[in-house]
Design a protein around this motif. Sequence first.
Motif, PDB file in Angstrom:
ATOM      1  N   VAL A   5       1.991   4.151  13.789  1.00  0.00           N
ATOM      2  CA  VAL A   5       2.491   3.043  12.976  1.00  0.00           C
ATOM      3  C   VAL A   5       3.604   2.295  13.712  1.00  0.00           C
ATOM      4  O   VAL A   5       3.663   1.059  13.681  1.00  0.00           O
ATOM      5  N   LEU A  59       2.467  -1.161   3.958  1.00  0.00           N
ATOM      6  CA  LEU A  59       3.248   0.063   3.771  1.00  0.00           C
ATOM      7  C   LEU A  59       4.735  -0.250   3.757  1.00  0.00           C
ATOM      8  O   LEU A  59       5.488   0.299   2.929  1.00  0.00           O
ATOM      9  N   ARG A  60       5.165  -1.115   4.648  1.00  0.00           N
ATOM     10  CA  ARG A  60       6.585  -1.493   4.672  1.00  0.00           C
ATOM     11  C   ARG A  60       6.987  -2.184   3.375  1.00  0.00           C
ATOM     12  O   ARG A  60       8.077  -1.946   2.848  1.00  0.00           O
ATOM     13  N   GLN A  63      -1.946  -3.738   7.350  1.00  0.00           N
ATOM     14  CA  GLN A  63      -1.798  -2.453   6.671  1.00  0.00           C
ATOM     15  C   GLN A  63      -0.391  -1.882   6.859  1.00  0.00           C
ATOM     16  O   GLN A  63       0.198  -1.334   5.921  1.00  0.00           O
ATOM     17  N   PHE A  73       7.384   7.745   7.905  1.00  0.00           N
ATOM     18  CA  PHE A  73       6.963   6.356   8.107  1.00  0.00           C
ATOM     19  C   PHE A  73       8.115   5.390   7.834  1.00  0.00           C
ATOM     20  O   PHE A  73       8.237   4.348   8.474  1.00  0.00           O
ATOM     21  N   PHE A 120       5.762  -1.727   0.429  1.00  0.00           N
ATOM     22  CA  PHE A 120       5.899  -0.699  -0.600  1.00  0.00           C
ATOM     23  C   PHE A 120       7.224   0.044  -0.469  1.00  0.00           C
ATOM     24  O   PHE A 120       7.958   0.215  -1.447  1.00  0.00           O
ATOM     25  N   ARG A 151       0.865  -1.184   0.000  1.00  0.00           N
ATOM     26  CA  ARG A 151       0.000   0.000   0.000  1.00  0.00           C
ATOM     27  C   ARG A 151       0.896   1.226   0.000  1.00  0.00           C
ATOM     28  O   ARG A 151       1.954   1.256   0.622  1.00  0.00           O
ATOM     29  N   TYR A 152       0.434   2.263  -0.700  1.00  0.00           N
ATOM     30  CA  TYR A 152       1.293   3.413  -0.981  1.00  0.00           C
ATOM     31  C   TYR A 152       1.186   4.520   0.056  1.00  0.00           C
ATOM     32  O   TYR A 152       1.830   5.561  -0.077  1.00  0.00           O
ATOM     33  N   GLU A 153       0.369   4.342   1.066  1.00  0.00           N
ATOM     34  CA  GLU A 153       0.253   5.352   2.101  1.00  0.00           C
ATOM     35  C   GLU A 153      -0.089   4.685   3.423  1.00  0.00           C
ATOM     36  O   GLU A 153      -0.499   3.520   3.459  1.00  0.00           O
ATOM     37  N   ALA A 154       0.063   5.456   4.491  1.00  0.00           N
ATOM     38  CA  ALA A 154      -0.202   4.909   5.820  1.00  0.00           C
ATOM     39  C   ALA A 154      -1.689   4.706   6.024  1.00  0.00           C
ATOM     40  O   ALA A 154      -2.512   5.324   5.339  1.00  0.00           O
ATOM     41  N   VAL A 204       6.325  10.071   2.740  1.00  0.00           N
ATOM     42  CA  VAL A 204       6.608   8.710   3.213  1.00  0.00           C
ATOM     43  C   VAL A 204       7.790   8.669   4.181  1.00  0.00           C
ATOM     44  O   VAL A 204       7.935   7.728   4.966  1.00  0.00           O
TER      45      VAL A 204
END
Length: 630
Positions: free
Chosen positions: A270, A509-510, A505, A538, A512, A258-261, A535
């Motif tokens: 997170v 993110l990780r 989720q 994160f 990505f 996934r490209y965002e948090a 990003v």
Amino acid sequence: MTRPAKTLTSAILCLCIIQALFGAFYDYVIDRYQMDVNVAADGVYRVDETIDFDFQTPRHGFFRDIPVGYGIRRVKVSDIQVNAPVQIERDKNYISLRIGDPDRTVRGAQRYEISYLYDTGDDGHYDYDEFYFNLVGEGWEVPIQDFEFRIVFPKPIDTDYIFLTRGAWGSTDSVDAAYSISDDRTVITGKAVSLRPGEALTMRVQLSEGYFSGMRQIHDWTPLACTVFLIVSALAVALAFFLWSRWGRDAEPIVMARYEAPDGLTPMDVGYLSDGMVDDKDITAMIFYWADKGNLTIAESGRKKDCVFTRLKEPVDGSPHERKLFQQFFSCGTDGVVTMPELEKRFGQYVDGVKQSVASYYTGDKSLTDSKSVGVAVGCGTLAVLPVVGYAVAMTVNYMDAATLLLLVGGIVAMFVGWLCGWSLMRKWYLRSPGSNIALICVYCLLLVVEYAFLVGVTFVFNGDLGSPWIFACALVQVVSISVIMFLSYVTRKRSAYGQEMLEQVLGLREFIDKVEMDRLRTMIDHDPMVFYHVLSFAIVLGLENTWAKKFSSITIEPPNWYTGSDLVWDAMFYSALSRRWRSSLNTARASAAGHGANPRNPGMRFGGSSFGSSGFSGGGFGGGGGRAW
């Protein structure tokens, strides 16, 4: 007088002078020590001791220490008689006779007569019997000038199997010790002179099997106790595995990039969702997050290039713990401006409270752990008490004392270590590479080997020649069973449905950040030139800031409008280095808090680290012991 006679006379004179000087170092000596041992047909000894003391200074009397503890064997001492007032003190390994009157002292020559029955029990040998006795133990603190002994046996003995040794413990010498045997081969008499402190005199006589009859049997309960221990430990591990499998097994996360948090989550959230705790790096990453959200600006100033942070607006839509952290961050300065030196002085004292706020936020409907599994996990961990208690009892079942308590304490420490290993390994299991997890497992296995060696060593020290096969087997079972149970206890804390969803989720993110391809990344930059900054914070909490920065090393990125400074090089690695520099500088915040009343058990935050952070021998038989004046 001939020359040899003169030489001999001189040597004798020198010895006399040395003996006189040697005796001057002691305020009392033993002039003569006579021991008679009458050996009965059932192997019980009647021991009569006559000891002549010469007290140079006033003393009440002396202690006579008689050994009774030999591994699993306990000698029975009874019918104690003394020609003076006596108090008897007993412990695991000795009976101490406190001989003398506490209300009066004596001086000069004093004779003490002691007699007692000494029952060693069955000698444990299946092909022969033996008399193995320390006539003089290594525990005397002063020299014994003359020692004489007489041993009477119930039947004739074989003169080829009589061994008399003298010297420090373990010595096999027989120098300056002599004995003779009567014509009927039932009485041994002998003597030794000038026995020094720490010297033992030991008599061993090997006898034919069946020489003694009706000896007291020594029951060794160790095999039975160890067998029960092994069975109970196996059942405890099996039950712990069942509890984990039935109520604590987590579903394997389904990871999709996934490209965002996750919506509404900050880097601090997170970080907490990824490993169940707020790390120091999670706090630091919030600075980049706030800058990217337009809440503050960062300016570099001065020769040391210290940073100045200026507040623009409050994070109105943020969580309570985010707003609290933001307010306390700027409370370190004045009028909405805070400098790095000010943060170093004051910021550390606020961090613990923020961490507690985050943990409190993720409770109830947002709890990351299934509430039912928590109780099951506690019950699972309690099972480790069985191998802890079982091992301590099995190793000391014949005589429980302080060694039992020590082994219990060692087992409790092993429980803590096992839980700690499970916690440190599993809380970041999905965030590490497979190679890192394997390396960490190897470290823990090495720790278990050290723990096993220590446990075996302690057991040998306190239990002497206890059957070593049982020690090795049971110690191994204890270490393994405790480790397995405590590990299962930790992982039995099952993730809640919410916790499972959030973990998936976060791992998406990780995935990505770690594996996004350059083509996809260029397309995202064309759509949003600021994607690197969105990003970055994160990536920091997930330990991938360098990985994220390197992806942009060949890409020219636009400078952000929230950072100003001199001689800036606008590339991604600059921000990775900046993040590390902040952590190094802010490390003094924790040190400052710790020195000004912070909680000593958890003294503030720490910025830094990874992403932050057979003839017998002297003293070898029964009897002996020693004595000392009082």
